[in-house]
Write an enzyme that holds these catalytic residues in place. Structure first.
Site, PDB file in Angstrom:
ATOM      1  N   TYR A   1     -27.390  43.241  27.508  1.00 36.99           N
ATOM      2  CA  TYR A   1     -27.410  42.650  26.165  1.00 36.99           C
ATOM      3  C   TYR A   1     -26.664  43.473  25.119  1.00 36.99           C
ATOM      4  CZ  TYR A   1     -31.279  46.026  26.015  1.00 36.99           C
ATOM      5  OH  TYR A   1     -32.038  47.158  26.115  1.00 36.99           O
ATOM      6  N   CYS A   2     -25.862  44.447  25.496  1.00 39.57           N
ATOM      7  CA  CYS A   2     -25.261  45.386  24.541  1.00 39.57           C
ATOM      8  C   CYS A   2     -24.566  44.668  23.380  1.00 39.57           C
ATOM      9  CB  CYS A   2     -24.267  46.293  25.244  1.00 39.57           C
ATOM     10  SG  CYS A   2     -23.489  47.489  24.123  1.00 39.57           S
TER      11      CYS A   2
ATOM     12  N   ASP B   1     -23.451  48.480  11.110  1.00 37.32           N
ATOM     13  CA  ASP B   1     -23.313  48.644  12.551  1.00 37.32           C
ATOM     14  C   ASP B   1     -23.038  47.318  13.256  1.00 37.32           C
ATOM     15  OD1 ASP B   1     -23.390  49.944  14.995  1.00 37.32           O
ATOM     16  OD2 ASP B   1     -25.560  49.806  15.191  1.00 37.32           O
TER      17      ASP B   1
END
Length: 365
Positions: A21-22, A276
């Site tokens: 799932y990165c 991010d």
């Protein structure tokens, strides 16, 4: 100048695991360059100088993330910390943090974290079954190595917490995950919803439905409150911040605020982004080798990024749980899935339990 919150990706999107799932793999695939390698020391030095210049004696938070940031090597981190010491002539208070999968960490790393007061986030998605998506390139589960690192941190008195990516599978097993962490003596936990890739509507056990998320929040919050009243408090960051909101106290978690704030993320080559989750070409603010934080803060891209998050959906304006839900929190989570139903169910069901904390002032997180 205000305090500076700076996330640094010293190894860009490089990682030694192959988690299914990165989210940062997906982010990097939405820009021209997938990755920028390992940060050069010259780049780190300029980044430090300009961070200290911007802070002008105010607090600075340096948080390292990836990919897997320890790939940059311990020599890089020693250089970074020593350079900050040498150049911090206005005595800014420095806070260090790092998010790691823990698989490359040994006793030398643990000593470094302890000696330099790093707050370490250790990624672990529950017990062996819950951690099944955090795979080594061989396909093996990384679970046992992560547990070994947790024990290493305890032996070296490293200040650490557990970061759990909340998949659909983990949400269905929320009570089991919580009790497992409690059995291991983990006292500080953060759950973050597993994000679907940009532009994806895929359904799988990786991604929670609103119903699954609502069930998870209700069941685990009940355990959280029970342990609190039994004087066995376990910090869950999201719950801690909702309690603070309920008590009308300041919150510290970005996603709970209901809007974005001025934060900066540096890629390994010095490229700066506002978040991010949005290290994409669209939100590129500039390169630290060519500009500075004050200039980037005033850019239209930075202003618009904040402005976008201030819009309140019409359906939220008259909602009786808006004061705590804040329109679903983090805008990237909202792009992934609309959890409105989950938050309504949770706050409607659990609001009476929040009264347990009324006499606890100030609420300590």
């Amino acid at each position: 100048m205000p305090p500076l919150s700076l996330m640094i990706k010293p190894a860009s999107s490089l990682c030694n695991l192959s988690c299914e799932y990165c989210f940062y793999k997906d982010v990097s695939e939405h820009r021209e360059h997938l990755g920028f390698g390992v940060m050069e020391k010259d780049t780190a030095e300029v980044l430090i100088e300009k961070a200290l210049q911007y802070a002008d004696g105010e607090n600075i938070s340096f948080a390292f993330q990836g990919g897997e940031p320890t790939i940059a090597g311990l020599d890089f981190f020693n250089f970074f910390v020593e350079t900050v010491k040498d150049k911090n002539v206005k005595n800014s208070k420095i806070f260090y943090g790092i998010q790691t999968n823990g698989t490359l960490v040994d006793a030398e790393w643990a000593r470094f974290f302890h000696e330099n007061n790093f707050l370490v986030g250790l990624s672990l998605d529950g017990d062996f079954d819950g951690n099944k998506f955090r795979k080594k390139p061989s396909g093996d589960n990384s679970f046992y190595k992560i547990l070994t690192t947790a024990e290493l941190f305890k032996r070296h008195n490293v200040d650490f917490n557990i970061l759990t990516v909340l998949t659909g599978f983990c949400a269905d097993n929320g009570e089991k995950v919580y009790k497992f962490f409690r059995s291991k003596g983990f006292r500080y936990i953060q759950f973050i919803p597993c994000l679907k890739p940009f532009d994806s509507h895929e359904e799988s056990e990786l991604y929670m439905t609103p119903e699954q998320y609502g069930d998870f929040l209700i069941k685990v919050f009940n355990l959280y409150v029970k342990d609190y009243v039994r004087h066995n408090y376990i910090s869950i960051r999201q719950f801690d911040n909702w309690v603070r909101l309920f008590l009308r106290q300041p919150v510290e978690q970005c996603g709970i605020l209901g809007h974005c704030t001025h934060q900066y993320v540096s890629e390994a080559n010095g490229n700066i982004y506002p978040c991010d989750f949005y290290c994409t070409d669209e939100y590129f603010l500039g390169n630290i080798l060519e500009t500075d934080f004050a200039t980037m803060e005033k850019s239209e891209t930075a202003k618009n990024f904040i402005k976008e998050s201030l819009k309140i959906p019409e359906k939220c304006k008259n909602c009786n749980v808006f004061g705590l839900c804040r329109a679903g929190g983090c805008k990237r989570t909202q792009v992934s899935e609309n959890y409105c139903i989950a938050y309504k169910r949770f706050f409607t069901s659990c609001l009476p339990l929040f009264r347990v904390f009324i006499n606890e002032k100030p609420w300590s997180v």
